[in-house]
Write a protein that holds these residues in place. Sequence first.
Motif, PDB file in Angstrom:
ATOM      1  N   ASN A   1     -14.540   2.005   9.894  1.00 42.33           N
ATOM      2  CA  ASN A   1     -13.205   2.174  10.480  1.00 42.33           C
ATOM      3  C   ASN A   1     -12.558   0.844  10.862  1.00 42.33           C
ATOM      4  O   ASN A   1     -11.978   0.697  11.932  1.00 42.33           O
ATOM      5  CB  ASN A   1     -13.250   3.100  11.702  1.00 42.33           C
TER       6      ASN A   1
ATOM      7  N   ARG B   1     -15.839  -2.064   5.081  1.00 35.39           N
ATOM      8  CA  ARG B   1     -15.017  -2.124   6.300  1.00 35.39           C
ATOM      9  C   ARG B   1     -14.466  -0.752   6.657  1.00 35.39           C
ATOM     10  O   ARG B   1     -14.447  -0.372   7.825  1.00 35.39           O
ATOM     11  CB  ARG B   1     -13.856  -3.100   6.103  1.00 35.39           C
ATOM     12  N   GLU B   2     -13.966  -0.024   5.643  1.00 31.98           N
ATOM     13  CA  GLU B   2     -13.400   1.297   5.901  1.00 31.98           C
ATOM     14  C   GLU B   2     -14.455   2.264   6.412  1.00 31.98           C
ATOM     15  O   GLU B   2     -14.166   3.123   7.244  1.00 31.98           O
ATOM     16  CB  GLU B   2     -12.728   1.839   4.650  1.00 31.98           C
TER      17      GLU B   2
ATOM     18  N   THR C   1     -10.266  -1.425   8.614  1.00 29.15           N
ATOM     19  CA  THR C   1      -9.557  -1.748   7.385  1.00 29.15           C
ATOM     20  C   THR C   1      -8.884  -3.110   7.492  1.00 29.15           C
ATOM     21  O   THR C   1      -8.248  -3.417   8.495  1.00 29.15           O
ATOM     22  CB  THR C   1      -8.485  -0.681   7.093  1.00 29.15           C
ATOM     23  N   ASP C   2      -9.022  -3.930   6.443  1.00 29.86           N
ATOM     24  CA  ASP C   2      -8.360  -5.232   6.368  1.00 29.86           C
ATOM     25  C   ASP C   2      -7.042  -5.041   5.624  1.00 29.86           C
ATOM     26  O   ASP C   2      -7.024  -4.901   4.409  1.00 29.86           O
ATOM     27  CB  ASP C   2      -9.244  -6.242   5.646  1.00 29.86           C
TER      28      ASP C   2
ATOM     29  N   ARG D   1     -12.484  -5.187  -2.949  1.00 28.31           N
ATOM     30  CA  ARG D   1     -12.463  -3.738  -2.730  1.00 28.31           C
ATOM     31  C   ARG D   1     -13.821  -3.238  -2.262  1.00 28.31           C
ATOM     32  O   ARG D   1     -13.908  -2.322  -1.445  1.00 28.31           O
ATOM     33  CB  ARG D   1     -12.007  -3.016  -3.994  1.00 28.31           C
TER      34      ARG D   1
ATOM     35  N   GLY E   1     -13.992  -4.118   1.221  1.00 25.73           N
ATOM     36  CA  GLY E   1     -13.055  -3.240   1.916  1.00 25.73           C
ATOM     37  C   GLY E   1     -13.633  -1.854   2.138  1.00 25.73           C
ATOM     38  O   GLY E   1     -13.389  -1.224   3.172  1.00 25.73           O
TER      39      GLY E   1
ATOM     40  N   ARG F   1       0.813  -1.219   0.000  1.00 21.59           N
ATOM     41  CA  ARG F   1       0.000   0.000   0.000  1.00 21.59           C
ATOM     42  C   ARG F   1       0.845   1.268   0.000  1.00 21.59           C
ATOM     43  O   ARG F   1       0.419   2.306  -0.489  1.00 21.59           O
ATOM     44  CB  ARG F   1      -0.926   0.020   1.214  1.00 21.59           C
TER      45      ARG F   1
END
Length: 145
Positions: free
Chosen positions: A65, A61-62, A67-68, A55, A58, A41
């Motif tokens: 808050n 998830r983001e 994040t994987d 994504r 993801g 990243r």
Amino acid sequence: MANTTSPQNVSTPSVTTAATSTGKTVINDAVIAKVAGIAARDVSGVYGLGGGAARALGAIREAMNNTDLTQGVKVEVGETQVAVDVSIVAEYPVPLQTVAAGVRSAVIGAIETLVGMEVTEVNVTVNDVHLPSDDADDQVEARVL
């Protein structure tokens, strides 16, 4: 991936150990995948990691808050060696071979330095190219909702 003794996916709770005269160090394979994900990243020209479905998950998830950092990363860990598969989304117009080489270098450096294992290979798959106009489209959609 080659030169590893047993394939491990980050979802498998396997461990890598190193014994010394003063004790034993145990490193979970998911930790190795996380180190690789963080390193990838940080490479200039990498917009994100993972394929379309990963994504999308993801992004959810983001929003929460959470994040994987292993998203888009698979590792195969042997006794002393690691092989890594990384799926990325590159930023446009960065040369894809340059981004892939940067990811390879960063992942190898991070795993060999932080984990202390030899990296036999880093396979980079470019799943998509992110265009600056994609961000503008996302902002318009957010305002409409």
